[in-house]
Design a protein around this motif. Structure first.
Motif, PDB file in Angstrom:
ATOM      1  N   ARG A 299      27.207  50.184  21.221  1.00 35.21           N
ATOM      2  CA  ARG A 299      28.118  50.673  20.180  1.00 35.21           C
ATOM      3  C   ARG A 299      29.503  50.907  20.755  1.00 35.21           C
ATOM      4  O   ARG A 299      30.516  50.484  20.175  1.00 35.21           O
ATOM      5  CB  ARG A 299      27.586  51.967  19.581  1.00 35.21           C
ATOM      6  CG  ARG A 299      28.494  52.564  18.506  1.00 35.21           C
ATOM      7  CD  ARG A 299      28.296  54.058  18.350  1.00 35.21           C
ATOM      8  NE  ARG A 299      28.613  54.799  19.569  1.00 35.21           N
ATOM      9  CZ  ARG A 299      28.643  56.125  19.643  1.00 35.21           C
ATOM     10  NH1 ARG A 299      28.346  56.850  18.580  1.00 35.21           N
ATOM     11  NH2 ARG A 299      28.936  56.719  20.785  1.00 35.21           N
ATOM     12  N   PHE A 321      22.344  50.743  14.157  1.00 32.21           N
ATOM     13  CA  PHE A 321      22.984  49.859  15.136  1.00 32.21           C
ATOM     14  C   PHE A 321      23.869  48.828  14.436  1.00 32.21           C
ATOM     15  O   PHE A 321      23.849  47.635  14.731  1.00 32.21           O
ATOM     16  CB  PHE A 321      21.978  49.180  16.085  1.00 32.21           C
ATOM     17  CG  PHE A 321      20.674  48.729  15.471  1.00 32.21           C
ATOM     18  CD1 PHE A 321      20.635  47.727  14.527  1.00 32.21           C
ATOM     19  CD2 PHE A 321      19.480  49.297  15.889  1.00 32.21           C
ATOM     20  CE1 PHE A 321      19.436  47.290  13.992  1.00 32.21           C
ATOM     21  CE2 PHE A 321      18.262  48.871  15.367  1.00 32.21           C
ATOM     22  CZ  PHE A 321      18.240  47.861  14.418  1.00 32.21           C
ATOM     23  N   TYR A 373      24.964  45.514  16.485  1.00 32.39           N
ATOM     24  CA  TYR A 373      25.085  45.440  17.940  1.00 32.39           C
ATOM     25  C   TYR A 373      23.708  45.376  18.588  1.00 32.39           C
ATOM     26  O   TYR A 373      23.260  46.271  19.302  1.00 32.39           O
ATOM     27  CB  TYR A 373      25.950  46.560  18.517  1.00 32.39           C
ATOM     28  CG  TYR A 373      25.783  47.963  17.994  1.00 32.39           C
ATOM     29  CD1 TYR A 373      24.977  48.895  18.642  1.00 32.39           C
ATOM     30  CD2 TYR A 373      26.492  48.387  16.869  1.00 32.39           C
ATOM     31  CE1 TYR A 373      24.854  50.199  18.187  1.00 32.39           C
ATOM     32  CE2 TYR A 373      26.383  49.690  16.406  1.00 32.39           C
ATOM     33  CZ  TYR A 373      25.552  50.587  17.069  1.00 32.39           C
ATOM     34  OH  TYR A 373      25.450  51.882  16.602  1.00 32.39           O
TER      35      TYR A 373
END
Length: 408
Positions: A299, A321, A373
């Motif tokens: 992140r 995420f 991510y």
């Protein structure tokens, strides 16, 4: 030739998957594609789950009970009560993925024409599930400028009619990564009680909270027992998206009775998946600690790189995420397709999900994309180099908001 249904015509395409043919073509052309479009973790599935499958020993691959096996529901009860949910196995209906938990919840609680309020941007498939059940989505905008915080309760009240039956939240949020605070959830609690509404809580990303922030579920709020329905899945928690195993949790007996009838109509969730899910509950805390540390790093890499690109803004999410980033572009759908169909940098390109598909309000999200991510830091860095180079040459680059407004 027979025609498809109006419902089939209204069914929205997935913003996450609709560009797959272009990605496939890019790969056939020899390009490396960085997949930031879909929340498919590259983290390894816990060894205990995989071993449970390898060690299966049965002679008949049989149906399971429609509500799920008692063994699995008892094990799930251990997991949820460790979190303070205070439930029994009878409060759980095991589902085929979190998706079925959502659809069964909708069908058990809402009639055709009923309205559900959802802060947007929201998980794109809510639109599809609502379409399947003839439910009306009433979106309420949240904004990137404040990190997609919960809109004011006064804005919710403006949307409430005699047809309003529920509110849906996803916490931490997909697609924004926003993590709702206890104060925000308390405000939703008061609203649900005031208007006698269901509060659906999609908790697929419960384990993914960062910077020592605390996850709060509506199940933790006293006095809301008859209103809350939790929808959950093993997909993200255990990096087991292909298991298609989820559950619906509620203390409302009428909802459980109705939900079970829908569960009986589709017969049962899979036996093998529930065996693996039972083993998954014993996954050590160290697994989640390592995963949390890895996602925090990813992140930080992605958000930092995005905000260094000229004209790009990305808030720092507290969970899940995903990020939603604002780009200097005219149209996210066009841009994401152009990235795959036309652009490459060092024979590489990036696949993203246009944020328009995560909104229900027309015209919203035109200059936003969602990125997951779920790749290693090196790949994320390379993907951001590609994105930066792409924005330099994209024909529809926008230099200010007025130009974006004109492009609409």
């Amino acid at each position: 030739m027979p025609k498809i249904s109006q419902k089939g015509q209204r069914m929205p395409a997935s913003p996450i998957r609709k560009l797959t043919p272009y990605a496939d073509k890019a790969k056939l052309d020899g390009k490396k594609v960085y997949h930031l479009n879909i929340g498919q973790p590259d983290i390894e599935t816990p060894e205990g789950m995989l071993n449970a499958i390898k060690n299966i020993d049965f002679k008949v691959w049989a149906y399971t009970p429609s509500e799920g096996t008692l063994v699995y529901r008892k094990k799930l009860t251990e997991y949820y009560n460790k979190l303070g949910y205070n439930i029994t196995p009878d409060n759980i209906i095991v589902t085929t993925g979190g998706s079925e938990a959502i659809t069964i919840s909708m069908m058990a609680c809402l009639d055709p024409g009923d309205e559900v309020i959802i802060p947007e941007p929201f998980y794109a498939n809510y639109n599809g599930f609502a379409n399947q059940s003839d439910i009306v989505v009433k979106p309420i905008l949240s904004f990137i400028d404040n990190g997609f915080a919960l809109p004011p309760i006064s804005e919710f009240e403006k949307l409430i009619t005699d047809k309003t039956k529920a509110i849906i939240i996803c916490n931490p949020n997909n697609p924004t990564g926003y993590l709702y605070s206890k104060e925000e959830l308390e405000a939703l609690k008061e609203l649900a009680l005031k208007y006698d509404l269901y509060l659906f809580s999609d908790e697929a990303y419960r384990e993914f909270c960062y910077d020592d922030r605390t996850f709060i579920s509506p199940m933790h709020l006293d006095g809301l027992e008859e209103n809350v329905i939790v929808m959950d899945t093993v997909s993200k928690r255990y990096s087991a998206c292909g298991a298609r195993l989820g559950c619906l949790i509620t203390k409302n007996k009428a909802v459980l009775t109705a939900g079970l009838k829908f569960a009986q109509a589709r017969l049962s969730a899979g036996m093998v998946e529930q065996i693996a899910g039972t083993a998954a509950v014993d996954t050590p805390d160290s697994y989640f600690e390592a995963v949390n540390k890895e996602y925090t790093s990813r992140r930080d890499t992605l958000v930092s790189k995005l905000n260094k690109i000229d004209g790009v803004y990305c808030p720092n999410p507290g969970g899940a995420f995903y990020v939603v980033a604002k780009l200097p572009i005219d149209n996210a759908d066009k841009f994401c397709q152009w990235m795959l169909e036309t652009f490459s940098y060092n024979n590489q390109t990036v696949m993203m999900a246009p944020a328009t598909g995560f909104y229900s309000s027309p015209g919203a999200g035109l200059n936003e994309v969602r990125m997951a991510y779920v790749l290693k830091n090196e790949d994320l860095q390379n993907a951001m180099i590609c994105l930066e180079e792409a924005l330099k040459v994209y024909p529809g680059r926008v230099v200010n908001n007025e130009q974006l407004a004109e492009s609409r």
